[in-house]
Design an enzyme around this catalytic site. Structure first.
Site, PDB file in Angstrom:
ATOM      1  N   ASP A 281       0.827  -1.210   0.000  1.00  0.00           N
ATOM      2  CA  ASP A 281       0.000   0.000   0.000  1.00  0.00           C
ATOM      3  C   ASP A 281       0.860   1.259   0.000  1.00  0.00           C
ATOM      4  O   ASP A 281       2.019   1.234  -0.420  1.00  0.00           O
ATOM      5  CB  ASP A 281      -0.970  -0.061   1.189  1.00  0.00           C
ATOM      6  CG  ASP A 281      -0.244  -0.208   2.522  1.00  0.00           C
ATOM      7  OD1 ASP A 281       0.941   0.170   2.610  1.00  0.00           O
ATOM      8  OD2 ASP A 281      -0.872  -0.703   3.491  1.00  0.00           O
ATOM      9  N   SER A 282       0.320   2.342   0.535  1.00  0.00           N
ATOM     10  CA  SER A 282       1.020   3.633   0.482  1.00  0.00           C
ATOM     11  C   SER A 282       2.333   3.639   1.249  1.00  0.00           C
ATOM     12  O   SER A 282       3.172   4.502   1.010  1.00  0.00           O
ATOM     13  CB  SER A 282       0.114   4.733   1.038  1.00  0.00           C
ATOM     14  OG  SER A 282      -0.319   4.400   2.347  1.00  0.00           O
ATOM     15  N   THR A 283       2.528   2.692   2.172  1.00  0.00           N
ATOM     16  CA  THR A 283       3.790   2.647   2.894  1.00  0.00           C
ATOM     17  C   THR A 283       4.943   2.262   1.960  1.00  0.00           C
ATOM     18  O   THR A 283       6.109   2.431   2.315  1.00  0.00           O
ATOM     19  CB  THR A 283       3.730   1.636   4.063  1.00  0.00           C
ATOM     20  OG1 THR A 283       3.288   0.368   3.549  1.00  0.00           O
ATOM     21  CG2 THR A 283       2.752   2.102   5.129  1.00  0.00           C
TER      22      THR A 283
ATOM     23  N   HIS B  54       0.762   8.738   7.420  1.00  0.00           N
ATOM     24  CA  HIS B  54       2.046   8.160   6.991  1.00  0.00           C
ATOM     25  C   HIS B  54       3.256   8.664   7.771  1.00  0.00           C
ATOM     26  O   HIS B  54       3.284   9.810   8.197  1.00  0.00           O
ATOM     27  CB  HIS B  54       2.244   8.451   5.503  1.00  0.00           C
ATOM     28  CG  HIS B  54       1.123   7.945   4.659  1.00  0.00           C
ATOM     29  ND1 HIS B  54       0.138   8.763   4.167  1.00  0.00           N
ATOM     30  CD2 HIS B  54       0.806   6.690   4.284  1.00  0.00           C
ATOM     31  CE1 HIS B  54      -0.742   8.038   3.497  1.00  0.00           C
ATOM     32  NE2 HIS B  54      -0.365   6.772   3.546  1.00  0.00           N
TER      33      HIS B  54
END
Ligand SMILES: *C1O[C@H](CO)[C@@H](O)[C@H](O)[C@H]1NC(C)=O
Ligand SMILES: *[C@@H]1O[C@H](CO)[C@@H](O)[C@H](O)[C@H]1NC(C)=O
Ligand SMILES: *[C@@H]1O[C@H](CO)[C@@H](O)[C@H](O)[C@H]1NC(C)=O
Ligand SMILES: *[C@@H]1O[C@H](CO)[C@@H](O)[C@H](O)[C@H]1NC(C)=O
Length: 374
Positions: free
Chosen positions: A32-34, A342
């Site tokens: 994902d966005s990580t 984040h």
């Protein structure tokens, strides 16, 4: 006189190159966005994106690349530790993927911000992805919001087919068995469940989530993956975006419990898979332990602010995304969170170092450096 130095200089150059050389032939990143390094910027219909300032403010030339960070993310730092400059490029940026596979091929990043283990996670703008199974199709011309883990693995299977064609079966199998597969996913599925009015109990939901994850891992194993590095779900109840739901500003404990249970269940699943696939090696990063260890005692790690986001607006800077007009903190290195969800570049670097060389409390049964070198 001067010529006598040449061999020595060359010797040093060789040593430096050898040290910097990756001990894995390729890195494939999923999640994902990580771990996203620009995938969603190449999805015209995606709303889960970060390709605008202040994102990327600490990236070379302050370029917003689509990373949900002020600079690099954990996938980048893990790749750096393996001798890369940063993460391999996004699959969607490769265009016609035949040519990049011929040149010094070092891996691909498939991660897509907002995506999850479940197909439906992040895909509120669902349309068919029918072109995907055709290797010659235009991958950027679809309407997806995010690329689910299943779709990421489908994209990898296209690469697999090319590798087979270029290298032949034996060399391809060897190449993939030595390559590192990094996966960082699950948070968005748990957020989705928690903030929905699902009738499933926690146990039912997490069991089906981990069952699905296990099936995805089996697909990767069947496509030749043998070194798998997994980052479990962090204590997402401590994200600035979730703290605003707690009147005392503390973490949302229920979400953190979900993350802990998820880790325990995926740990069992990996144990099971490794008895089925005897030559599989894996590392499981315990993102709950890693993160809470810093939140509870930030100063030794040079963090001063572990609650508020660096970039945003309102309470904890968490009532807005990091947009060009959002307020930006002064010392980004002192913040654990970049935006409402984040980590900062500094936090991502610390996470990668811990995964790479950490003790079993943080990463088990072996750490990522051991995974890469075995
Ligand atoms: C993990 O990584 C390092 C190598 O980077 C290794 O020497 C060490 O033994 C490992 N740490 C633990 C505690 O297992
Ligand atoms: C792929 O699709 C994008 C967006 O629709 C378009 O701009 C681009 O020209 C297409 N590329 C090819 C090679 O067809
Ligand atoms: C809110 O935070 C406090 C700690 O400050 C914690 O004890 C409490 O359980 C949290 N509430 C929820 C709903 O998670
Ligand atoms: C930034 O601007 C947008 C649109 O102009 C607005 O919707 C948003 O609320 C603003 N955000 C902040 C943090 O001021």
């Amino acid at each position: 006189m001067a010529t006598r130095w040449i061999p020595l200089v060359l010797l040093f150059a060789t040593i430096i190159i050898n040290l910097a050389e990756a001990n894995v032939p390729a890195i494939f990143v999923f999640g994902d966005s990580t771990a996203d390094v620009g995938t969603n910027t190449l999805l015209p219909g995606s709303l889960a994106r970060a390709d605008f300032p202040h994102n990327g403010i600490d990236f070379p030339y302050s370029r917003p690349t689509g990373r949900f960070s002020n600079g690099l993310n954990s996938a980048d730092f893990l790749a750096k530790l393996m001798g890369y400059k940063r993460s391999p490029p996004p699959f969607l940026s490769l265009g016609n993927i035949k040519s990049p596979l011929k040149r010094n091929f070092r891996g691909i990043n498939f991660a897509s911000g907002g995506s999850g283990i479940l197909d439906k996670t992040g895909n509120s703008v669902l349309t068919s992805f029918g072109k995907e199974s055709n290797p010659s199709s235009n991958y950027s011309a679809n309407q997806k919001n995010v690329i689910s883990l299943a779709d990421q693995i489908q994209q990898f299977s296209v690469v697999y087919t090319y590798l087979e064609a270029i290298m032949g079966t034996v060399a391809k199998n060897k190449f993939l068995s030595k390559s590192l597969f990094i996966i960082s996913v699950g948070s968005n599925d748990i957020f989705g469940y928690y903030h929905s009015d699902s009738s499933l109990t926690k146990k039912e939901f997490l069991s089906s989530l981990v069952l699905t994850y296990g099936n995805h891992l089996k697909s990767l194993l069947n496509l030749g993956a043998r070194k798998i590095g997994i980052v479990s779900v962090p204590p997402i109840g401590c994200c600035p975006s979730q703290r605003i739901f707690n009147a005392t500003g503390g973490c949302l404990e229920e979400l953190n419990d979900h993350a802990r249970t998820f880790h325990a269940m995926i740990n069992m699943e990996l144990d099971k898979l490794s008895s089925e696939f005897k030559d599989m090696k894996y590392s499981l990063g315990n993102a709950v332990e890693m993160t809470l260890n810093v939140i509870e005692n930030p100063y030794p790690f040079n963090f001063k602010e572990v609650k508020a986001a660096c970039c945003g607006a309102g309470t904890f800077n968490a009532e807005s995304f990091c947009t060009p007009n959002a307020s930006l903190c002064l010392n980004r290195k002192e913040y654990l969170f970049w935006d409402l969800f984040h980590p900062t570049q500094a936090a991502s670097k610390l996470a990668a170092l811990t995964l790479y060389g950490g003790e079993p409390r943080f990463v088990a049964p072996i750490n990522f450096s051991q995974l890469a070198s075995r």
